[in-house]
Write a protein that holds these residues in place. Structure first.
Motif, PDB file in Angstrom:
ATOM      1  N   VAL A  53       0.823  -1.220   0.205  1.00 22.28           N
ATOM      2  CA  VAL A  53      -0.140  -0.164   0.155  1.00 22.28           C
ATOM      3  C   VAL A  53       0.973   1.205  -0.024  1.00 22.28           C
ATOM      4  O   VAL A  53       0.712   2.182  -0.779  1.00 22.28           O
ATOM      5  CB  VAL A  53      -1.058   0.039   1.107  1.00 22.28           C
ATOM      6  CG1 VAL A  53      -1.603   1.444   1.380  1.00 22.28           C
ATOM      7  CG2 VAL A  53      -2.040  -1.089   1.086  1.00 22.28           C
ATOM      8  N   ALA A  54       2.026   1.492   0.801  1.00 22.03           N
ATOM      9  CA  ALA A  54       2.766   2.593   1.111  1.00 22.03           C
ATOM     10  C   ALA A  54       3.563   2.624  -0.319  1.00 22.03           C
ATOM     11  O   ALA A  54       3.726   4.065  -0.732  1.00 22.03           O
ATOM     12  CB  ALA A  54       3.709   2.509   2.058  1.00 22.03           C
ATOM     13  N   ASP A  55       3.838   1.735  -1.139  1.00 20.20           N
ATOM     14  CA  ASP A  55       4.557   1.892  -2.073  1.00 20.20           C
ATOM     15  C   ASP A  55       3.853   2.598  -3.153  1.00 20.20           C
ATOM     16  O   ASP A  55       4.405   3.187  -4.086  1.00 20.20           O
ATOM     17  CB  ASP A  55       4.883   0.333  -2.912  1.00 20.20           C
ATOM     18  CG  ASP A  55       5.924  -0.401  -1.879  1.00 20.20           C
ATOM     19  OD1 ASP A  55       6.647   0.212  -1.043  1.00 20.20           O
ATOM     20  OD2 ASP A  55       6.155  -1.440  -2.239  1.00 20.20           O
ATOM     21  N   ARG A  56       2.481   2.441  -3.161  1.00 19.89           N
ATOM     22  CA  ARG A  56       1.694   3.171  -4.220  1.00 19.89           C
ATOM     23  C   ARG A  56       1.592   4.674  -4.026  1.00 19.89           C
ATOM     24  O   ARG A  56       0.989   5.359  -4.795  1.00 19.89           O
ATOM     25  CB  ARG A  56       0.205   2.297  -4.205  1.00 19.89           C
ATOM     26  CG  ARG A  56       0.281   0.941  -4.653  1.00 19.89           C
ATOM     27  CD  ARG A  56       1.022   0.622  -6.068  1.00 19.89           C
ATOM     28  NE  ARG A  56       0.226   1.129  -7.080  1.00 19.89           N
ATOM     29  CZ  ARG A  56      -0.664   0.286  -7.698  1.00 19.89           C
ATOM     30  NH1 ARG A  56      -0.850  -0.819  -7.354  1.00 19.89           N
ATOM     31  NH2 ARG A  56      -1.400   0.592  -8.667  1.00 19.89           N
ATOM     32  N   MET A 147       3.855  10.762   7.544  1.00 21.30           N
ATOM     33  CA  MET A 147       4.445   9.813   6.627  1.00 21.30           C
ATOM     34  C   MET A 147       3.641   8.596   6.520  1.00 21.30           C
ATOM     35  O   MET A 147       2.831   8.332   7.173  1.00 21.30           O
ATOM     36  CB  MET A 147       5.823   9.310   7.024  1.00 21.30           C
ATOM     37  CG  MET A 147       6.900  10.255   7.051  1.00 21.30           C
ATOM     38  SD  MET A 147       8.541   9.570   7.529  1.00 21.30           S
ATOM     39  CE  MET A 147       8.248   8.829   9.305  1.00 21.30           C
ATOM     40  N   ALA A 148       3.300   7.990   5.155  1.00 22.28           N
ATOM     41  CA  ALA A 148       2.669   6.957   4.893  1.00 22.28           C
ATOM     42  C   ALA A 148       2.556   5.783   5.812  1.00 22.28           C
ATOM     43  O   ALA A 148       1.500   5.195   6.431  1.00 22.28           O
ATOM     44  CB  ALA A 148       2.796   6.494   3.402  1.00 22.28           C
ATOM     45  N   GLY A 149       3.944   5.442   5.982  1.00 20.90           N
ATOM     46  CA  GLY A 149       3.918   4.146   6.860  1.00 20.90           C
ATOM     47  C   GLY A 149       3.337   4.589   8.092  1.00 20.90           C
ATOM     48  O   GLY A 149       2.868   3.770   8.923  1.00 20.90           O
ATOM     49  N   ALA A 150       3.357   5.640   9.066  1.00 21.03           N
ATOM     50  CA  ALA A 150       2.985   6.323  10.252  1.00 21.03           C
ATOM     51  C   ALA A 150       1.654   6.050   9.995  1.00 21.03           C
ATOM     52  O   ALA A 150       0.959   5.530  10.989  1.00 21.03           O
ATOM     53  CB  ALA A 150       3.337   7.548  10.634  1.00 21.03           C
ATOM     54  N   ILE A 151       0.902   6.610   8.866  1.00 25.61           N
ATOM     55  CA  ILE A 151      -0.519   6.702   8.909  1.00 25.61           C
ATOM     56  C   ILE A 151      -1.205   5.137   8.683  1.00 25.61           C
ATOM     57  O   ILE A 151      -2.006   5.005   9.521  1.00 25.61           O
ATOM     58  CB  ILE A 151      -0.799   7.143   7.490  1.00 25.61           C
ATOM     59  CG1 ILE A 151      -0.351   8.676   7.375  1.00 25.61           C
ATOM     60  CG2 ILE A 151      -2.323   7.258   7.324  1.00 25.61           C
ATOM     61  CD1 ILE A 151      -1.261   9.693   8.444  1.00 25.61           C
ATOM     62  N   LEU A 152      -0.599   4.262   8.007  1.00 26.07           N
ATOM     63  CA  LEU A 152      -0.871   2.898   8.110  1.00 26.07           C
ATOM     64  C   LEU A 152      -0.692   2.272   9.353  1.00 26.07           C
ATOM     65  O   LEU A 152      -1.601   1.395   9.891  1.00 26.07           O
ATOM     66  CB  LEU A 152      -0.340   2.328   6.835  1.00 26.07           C
ATOM     67  CG  LEU A 152      -0.453   2.625   5.657  1.00 26.07           C
ATOM     68  CD1 LEU A 152       0.311   2.062   4.575  1.00 26.07           C
ATOM     69  CD2 LEU A 152      -2.002   2.515   5.072  1.00 26.07           C
ATOM     70  N   SER A 153       0.373   2.568  10.006  1.00 30.25           N
ATOM     71  CA  SER A 153       0.532   1.855  11.309  1.00 30.25           C
ATOM     72  C   SER A 153      -0.439   2.220  12.285  1.00 30.25           C
ATOM     73  O   SER A 153      -0.847   1.585  13.251  1.00 30.25           O
ATOM     74  CB  SER A 153       1.997   2.312  11.969  1.00 30.25           C
ATOM     75  OG  SER A 153       3.071   1.776  11.036  1.00 30.25           O
ATOM     76  N   TYR A 154      -1.064   3.576  12.153  1.00 25.65           N
ATOM     77  CA  TYR A 154      -2.022   3.927  13.123  1.00 25.65           C
ATOM     78  C   TYR A 154      -3.170   3.133  12.959  1.00 25.65           C
ATOM     79  O   TYR A 154      -3.954   2.915  14.038  1.00 25.65           O
ATOM     80  CB  TYR A 154      -2.567   5.366  12.917  1.00 25.65           C
ATOM     81  CG  TYR A 154      -3.561   5.948  13.492  1.00 25.65           C
ATOM     82  CD1 TYR A 154      -3.534   6.353  14.822  1.00 25.65           C
ATOM     83  CD2 TYR A 154      -4.942   5.696  12.636  1.00 25.65           C
ATOM     84  CE1 TYR A 154      -4.788   7.006  15.168  1.00 25.65           C
ATOM     85  CE2 TYR A 154      -5.901   6.410  13.520  1.00 25.65           C
ATOM     86  CZ  TYR A 154      -6.158   6.868  14.686  1.00 25.65           C
ATOM     87  OH  TYR A 154      -7.134   7.427  15.292  1.00 25.65           O
ATOM     88  N   GLY A 155      -3.602   2.743  11.852  1.00 30.27           N
ATOM     89  CA  GLY A 155      -4.667   1.914  11.693  1.00 30.27           C
ATOM     90  C   GLY A 155      -4.441   0.618  12.390  1.00 30.27           C
ATOM     91  O   GLY A 155      -5.335  -0.033  12.951  1.00 30.27           O
ATOM     92  N   LEU A 156      -3.328  -0.016  12.381  1.00 27.52           N
ATOM     93  CA  LEU A 156      -3.023  -1.298  12.792  1.00 27.52           C
ATOM     94  C   LEU A 156      -2.894  -1.174  14.331  1.00 27.52           C
ATOM     95  O   LEU A 156      -3.566  -1.955  15.261  1.00 27.52           O
ATOM     96  CB  LEU A 156      -1.584  -1.754  12.323  1.00 27.52           C
ATOM     97  CG  LEU A 156      -1.417  -2.212  10.991  1.00 27.52           C
ATOM     98  CD1 LEU A 156      -0.019  -2.543  10.875  1.00 27.52           C
ATOM     99  CD2 LEU A 156      -2.063  -3.487  10.754  1.00 27.52           C
ATOM    100  N   VAL A 157      -2.299  -0.127  14.931  1.00 34.90           N
ATOM    101  CA  VAL A 157      -2.547   0.161  16.360  1.00 34.90           C
ATOM    102  C   VAL A 157      -3.733   0.104  16.934  1.00 34.90           C
ATOM    103  O   VAL A 157      -4.030  -0.336  18.103  1.00 34.90           O
ATOM    104  CB  VAL A 157      -1.590   1.390  16.517  1.00 34.90           C
ATOM    105  CG1 VAL A 157      -1.611   1.547  18.164  1.00 34.90           C
ATOM    106  CG2 VAL A 157      -0.080   1.094  16.238  1.00 34.90           C
ATOM    107  N   LEU A 168      -7.609  -0.862  -3.991  1.00 33.98           N
ATOM    108  CA  LEU A 168      -6.983   0.457  -4.278  1.00 33.98           C
ATOM    109  C   LEU A 168      -7.775   0.936  -5.604  1.00 33.98           C
ATOM    110  O   LEU A 168      -8.044   0.243  -6.347  1.00 33.98           O
ATOM    111  CB  LEU A 168      -5.499   0.473  -4.991  1.00 33.98           C
ATOM    112  CG  LEU A 168      -4.941   1.489  -5.409  1.00 33.98           C
ATOM    113  CD1 LEU A 168      -5.023   2.832  -4.590  1.00 33.98           C
ATOM    114  CD2 LEU A 168      -3.431   1.247  -6.000  1.00 33.98           C
ATOM    115  N   ILE A 169      -8.430   2.074  -5.230  1.00 38.49           N
ATOM    116  CA  ILE A 169      -8.954   2.980  -6.235  1.00 38.49           C
ATOM    117  C   ILE A 169      -8.239   4.270  -6.541  1.00 38.49           C
ATOM    118  O   ILE A 169      -8.408   5.040  -5.668  1.00 38.49           O
ATOM    119  CB  ILE A 169     -10.623   3.113  -5.968  1.00 38.49           C
ATOM    120  CG1 ILE A 169     -11.332   1.947  -5.540  1.00 38.49           C
ATOM    121  CG2 ILE A 169     -11.081   4.088  -6.908  1.00 38.49           C
ATOM    122  CD1 ILE A 169     -12.768   1.942  -5.070  1.00 38.49           C
ATOM    123  N   ASP A 170      -7.467   4.405  -7.694  1.00 36.62           N
ATOM    124  CA  ASP A 170      -6.872   5.638  -8.044  1.00 36.62           C
ATOM    125  C   ASP A 170      -7.907   6.696  -8.520  1.00 36.62           C
ATOM    126  O   ASP A 170      -8.420   6.477  -9.774  1.00 36.62           O
ATOM    127  CB  ASP A 170      -5.772   5.378  -8.927  1.00 36.62           C
ATOM    128  CG  ASP A 170      -4.458   4.665  -8.088  1.00 36.62           C
ATOM    129  OD1 ASP A 170      -4.402   5.251  -6.812  1.00 36.62           O
ATOM    130  OD2 ASP A 170      -3.636   4.208  -8.777  1.00 36.62           O
TER     131      ASP A 170
END
Length: 205
Positions: A53-56, A147-157, A168-170
């Motif tokens: 996800v973050a790569d995109r 940062m994208a990684g921190a945003i996604l980690s928030y969801g996990l936490v 993914l919908i661009d």
């Protein structure tokens, strides 16, 4: 094409139709909100592994504006609308025609971006709920810049383990000759994709 490839192609065809209808609904809702025509390209839709996800959006360290919602109901999950900073500023300046600060974001800018993300997410989620006949309701959106990684980690936490795949919908807004792109992700909880595809009549194997 082997049966598994056919199945994956069928899944994508169904999800593309969901994305197309969601984009149409979102364009209509944004046009009403802004009282001006809003054109959106037919979105590109794909299923990707969660770790991609973050790569995109440029990698884990890419700074993005993120609107986050939790999906509650029959097929719970997490929704993110991610847009890079330069695109966010262009979106505010060109589409909303509001004063834009060169550095940082005002409360008005945050509020406008949150509302756009909320409309997009709600439109796609409503489209998916209509197709599946599953009850899915978004929570009040939260907005952050990080940062994208921190945003996604928030969801996990906040909500524990996420599913293995993301939808993914661009989304591309058309403003004159300039395209303004954002990325919408639906990351269902581990068991939710099975429920979604089952409700669509697609075997999830």
């Amino acid at each position: 094409m082997n049966p598994l490839d056919k199945l994956e192609a069928f899944k994508l065809d169904v999800l593309k139709e969901v994305g197309n209808i969601g984009a149409g609904n979102a364009a209509t809702a944004l046009s009403r909100l802004l009282d001006k025509p809003v054109d959106m390209n037919v979105p590109t839709v794909s299923l990707i592994p969660f770790e991609k996800v973050a790569d995109r959006v440029g990698g884990f360290e890419q700074v993005v504006i993120a609107v986050f919602l939790r999906v509650e109901g029959d097929a719970p999950g997490n929704m993110f609308f991610l847009i890079e900073e330069h695109s966010a500023k262009k979106l505010l300046r060109n589409l909303l025609s509001i004063p834009v600060s060169e550095e940082g974001y005002s409360e008005m800018e945050y509020s406008a971006l949150a509302e756009i993300g909320n409309i997009l997410a709600g439109s796609y989620l409503s489209s998916l709920a209509d197709f599946t006949q599953l009850y899915m309701s978004p929570t009040v959106p939260a907005i952050a810049i990080d940062m994208a990684g921190a945003i996604l980690s928030y969801g996990l936490v906040q909500y524990g383990e996420m599913g293995d795949s993301a939808l993914l919908i661009d989304t591309t807004f058309l403003e004159g000759r300039e395209d303004l792109a954002g990325h919408f992700f639906l990351i269902p909880d581990p068991e939710s994709f099975g429920k979604i595809f089952s409700a669509l009549g697609v075997p999830n194997e």
